[in-house]
Design an enzyme around this catalytic site. Structure first.
Site, PDB file in Angstrom:
ATOM      1  CD  GLU A  57      11.722  14.738   5.307  1.00 11.71           C
ATOM      2  OE1 GLU A  57      12.184  13.812   5.966  1.00 11.71           O
ATOM      3  OE2 GLU A  57      10.501  14.848   5.087  1.00 11.71           O
ATOM      4  CD  GLU A  71       5.789  16.817   2.483  1.00 12.90           C
ATOM      5  OE1 GLU A  71       5.627  16.304   3.604  1.00 12.90           O
ATOM      6  OE2 GLU A  71       6.777  16.520   1.766  1.00 12.90           O
TER       7      GLU A  71
HETATM    8  O1  G3I Z   1       2.895   0.065   0.884  1.00  9.55           O
HETATM    9  C1  G3I Z   1       2.952  -0.609   2.156  1.00  9.55           C
HETATM   10  C2  G3I Z   1       1.943  -1.738   2.198  1.00  9.55           C
HETATM   11  O2  G3I Z   1       2.301  -2.720   1.239  1.00  9.55           O
HETATM   12  C3  G3I Z   1       1.922  -2.353   3.604  1.00  9.55           C
HETATM   13  O3  G3I Z   1       0.930  -3.344   3.675  1.00  9.55           O
HETATM   14  C4  G3I Z   1       1.614  -1.237   4.620  1.00  9.55           C
HETATM   15  C5  G3I Z   1       1.552  -1.768   6.041  1.00  9.55           C
HETATM   16  O4  G3I Z   1       2.791  -1.570   6.677  1.00  9.55           O
HETATM   17  O5  G3I Z   1       2.647  -0.228   4.543  1.00  9.55           O
HETATM   18  C6  G3I Z   1       2.622   0.401   3.258  1.00  9.55           C
HETATM   19  O6  G3I Z   1       3.635   1.376   3.219  1.00  9.55           O
HETATM   20  C7  G3I Z   1       3.299   2.531   3.979  1.00  9.55           C
HETATM   21  C8  G3I Z   1       3.345   3.749   3.021  1.00  9.55           C
HETATM   22  O7  G3I Z   1       3.131   4.974   3.760  1.00  9.55           O
HETATM   23  C9  G3I Z   1       2.283   3.623   1.920  1.00  9.55           C
HETATM   24  O8  G3I Z   1       1.020   3.616   2.512  1.00  9.55           O
HETATM   25  C10 G3I Z   1       4.374   2.700   5.056  1.00  9.55           C
HETATM   26  O9  G3I Z   1       4.237   1.665   6.001  1.00  9.55           O
HETATM   27  C11 G3I Z   1       4.177   4.050   5.757  1.00  9.55           C
HETATM   28  O10 G3I Z   1       5.275   4.288   6.628  1.00  9.55           O
HETATM   29  C12 G3I Z   1       4.179   5.171   4.704  1.00  9.55           C
HETATM   30  O11 G3I Z   1       3.941   6.381   5.396  1.00  9.55           O
HETATM   31  C13 G3I Z   1       4.183   7.562   4.583  1.00  9.55           C
HETATM   32  C14 G3I Z   1       5.395   8.296   5.160  1.00  9.55           C
HETATM   33  O12 G3I Z   1       5.616   9.493   4.397  1.00  9.55           O
HETATM   34  C15 G3I Z   1       6.633   7.428   5.084  1.00  9.55           C
HETATM   35  O13 G3I Z   1       7.699   8.128   5.700  1.00  9.55           O
HETATM   36  C16 G3I Z   1       2.969   8.474   4.683  1.00  9.55           C
HETATM   37  O14 G3I Z   1       1.862   7.843   4.038  1.00  9.55           O
HETATM   38  C17 G3I Z   1       3.248   9.807   3.996  1.00  9.55           C
HETATM   39  O15 G3I Z   1       2.190  10.729   4.228  1.00  9.55           O
HETATM   40  C18 G3I Z   1       4.523  10.418   4.548  1.00  9.55           C
HETATM   41  O16 G3I Z   1       4.791  11.559   3.832  1.00  9.55           O
HETATM   42  C19 G3I Z   1       6.029  12.207   4.164  1.00  9.55           C
HETATM   43  C20 G3I Z   1       6.532  12.878   2.905  1.00  9.55           C
HETATM   44  O17 G3I Z   1       6.690  11.913   1.880  1.00  9.55           O
HETATM   45  C21 G3I Z   1       7.836  13.606   3.182  1.00  9.55           C
HETATM   46  N1  G3I Z   1       7.645  14.591   4.248  1.00  9.55           N
HETATM   47  C22 G3I Z   1       7.126  14.003   5.500  1.00  9.55           C
HETATM   48  C23 G3I Z   1       5.799  13.313   5.231  1.00  9.55           C
HETATM   49  C24 G3I Z   1       5.216  12.753   6.512  1.00  9.55           C
HETATM   50  O18 G3I Z   1       6.063  11.758   7.039  1.00  9.55           O
END
Ligand code: G3I
Length: 336
Positions: free
Chosen positions: A136, A244
């Site tokens: 990105e 994805e």
């Molecule tokens: O690991 C922490 C955990 O310790 C904490 O308790 C919890 C509560 O806030 O958050 C956890 O981190 C989360 C992480 O996923 C792991 O679960 C983040 O808040 C959350 O924002 C993160 O979201 C991910 C997102 O990328 C981040 O931008 C999504 O699961 C994931 O599906 C998404 O995937 C991205 C690709 O990598 C890139 N392309 C876009 C796609 C969708 O955004």
């Protein structure tokens, strides 16, 4: 084979391209685990291999989840996609901060990135067939080519080529992918092709374009955009990986949140969209090398709560109980 003695997704598409899913460590047992072992021959860590997750502090790596994914993949004859080295999200601030708390120099960030890439490649390149090297980097706003990020600010305007060269030096076998979303939309397609032409002219070792494919059931331009994008990227000599994919029941701007279940109209529309999408993938099978869903079933999807907090979505081929949806049947019932 599936329990009803039919070909699985991966078997049906064996001669076309890999079929993958984004996974978390709790996906390897129960219904999710059975679906994974039956229908997929590629997995991507949804989060576990991102910089901030696997390398949270300068002197600390957390390999536990990624190692568990590698173990599952190896024992089930599944390969992995490595996601992702350089992204403006989920990268710890320490990467860009020096010992005095000021912004780190280009040399220091390069040294840290090179070390990170070496350690990750050494540990996983035996199971990884493709790396999302840069994720990105193109700006969504009209009139701006590149996203302004710490990576670009500190490493310089040629950082994307630099990063690909760093990864190539550590893994000469895997496909190196530039990954992005909406890069089948006309304007972002032009920006992406412009960037890729420059990278290729400069000899950058980029092999594939990752089309993230976060789509929905309401986009009437999707199929035309997708065909045009595949043709344009292929014309550059690049392969395409769908990285994805999910087909949300809601257009991105649709903020409705009144459903506990998808309507029959939504399920039929989604089946038709998946049918059309996979017809295109099969038509361009010489260019498409893998198709990864961003999840296994509707039991868990990142689209739950995004962009509407508290809303459930149903974007994948298997429902919340792991049963095949109409979309699954349309994706596998083809005779060519
Ligand atoms: O690991 C922490 C955990 O310790 C904490 O308790 C919890 C509560 O806030 O958050 C956890 O981190 C989360 C992480 O996923 C792991 O679960 C983040 O808040 C959350 O924002 C993160 O979201 C991910 C997102 O990328 C981040 O931008 C999504 O699961 C994931 O599906 C998404 O995937 C991205 C690709 O990598 C890139 N392309 C876009 C796609 C969708 O955004």
């Amino acid at each position: 084979m599936t329990q009803d003695n039919k070909l699985s997704l991966a078997e049906k598409y064996w001669d076309y391209f890999k079929i993958g899913a984004a996974v978390n460590v709790n996906d390897f047992s129960g219904i999710q685990g059975e679906l994974l072992k039956t229908h997929f021959n590629s997995i991507t860590a949804e989060n576990a291999m991102k910089f901030g997750e696997i390398h949270p502090e300068e002197d600390r790596y957390d390999f536990e989840k990624a190692d568990a994914m590698k173990t599952f993949a190896k024992s089930n004859n599944i390969l992995m996609r490595g996601h992702t080295f350089v992204w403006h999200n989920q990268t710890s601030n320490w990467v860009f901060t020096d010992k005095n708390g000021r912004e780190a120099s280009r040399e220091l960030v390069l040294e840290r990135l090179t070390q990170h890439v070496k350690i990750i490649c050494d540990r996983y390149k035996d199971i990884v067939y493709a790396w999302d090297v840069v994720n990105e980097a193109i700006e969504d706003k009209s009139g701006q080519q590149y996203r302004e990020t710490a990576w670009r600010r500190i490493l310089g305007a040629d950082y994307i080529q630099t990063v690909f060269e760093i990864v190539k030096a550590q893994d000469r076998k895997a496909a190196l992918v530039y990954n992005d979303y909406n890069n089948e939309h006309p304007e972002k397609l032009e920006k992406t092709c412009h960037m890729l032409e420059i990278l290729l002219k400069n000899g950058t070792p980029v092999d594939s374009v990752g089309i993230q494919a976060h789509w929905n059931i309401r986009d009437i331009s999707l199929i035309d955009n997708l065909k045009r994008a595949i043709e344009r990227y292929a014309a550059l000599g690049l392969k395409i990986q769908v990285t994805e994919m999910d087909v949300s029941m809601f257009d991105f701007n649709d903020r409705r949140n009144d459903l506990k279940l998808p309507t029959d109209e939504m399920l039929e529309l989604q089946a038709q969209v998946y049918d059309d999408i996979f017809s295109v993938f099969r038509q361009y099978k010489e260019h498409v090398t893998s198709v990864t869903f961003w999840g296994i079933s509707d039991a868990y999807t990142w689209k739950d709560n995004f962009p509407v907090f508290g809303r459930k979505d149903w974007p994948l081929l298997f429902n919340v109980s792991g049963a095949k949806k109409a979309a699954f049947d349309r994706v596998v019932d083809f005779y060519e």
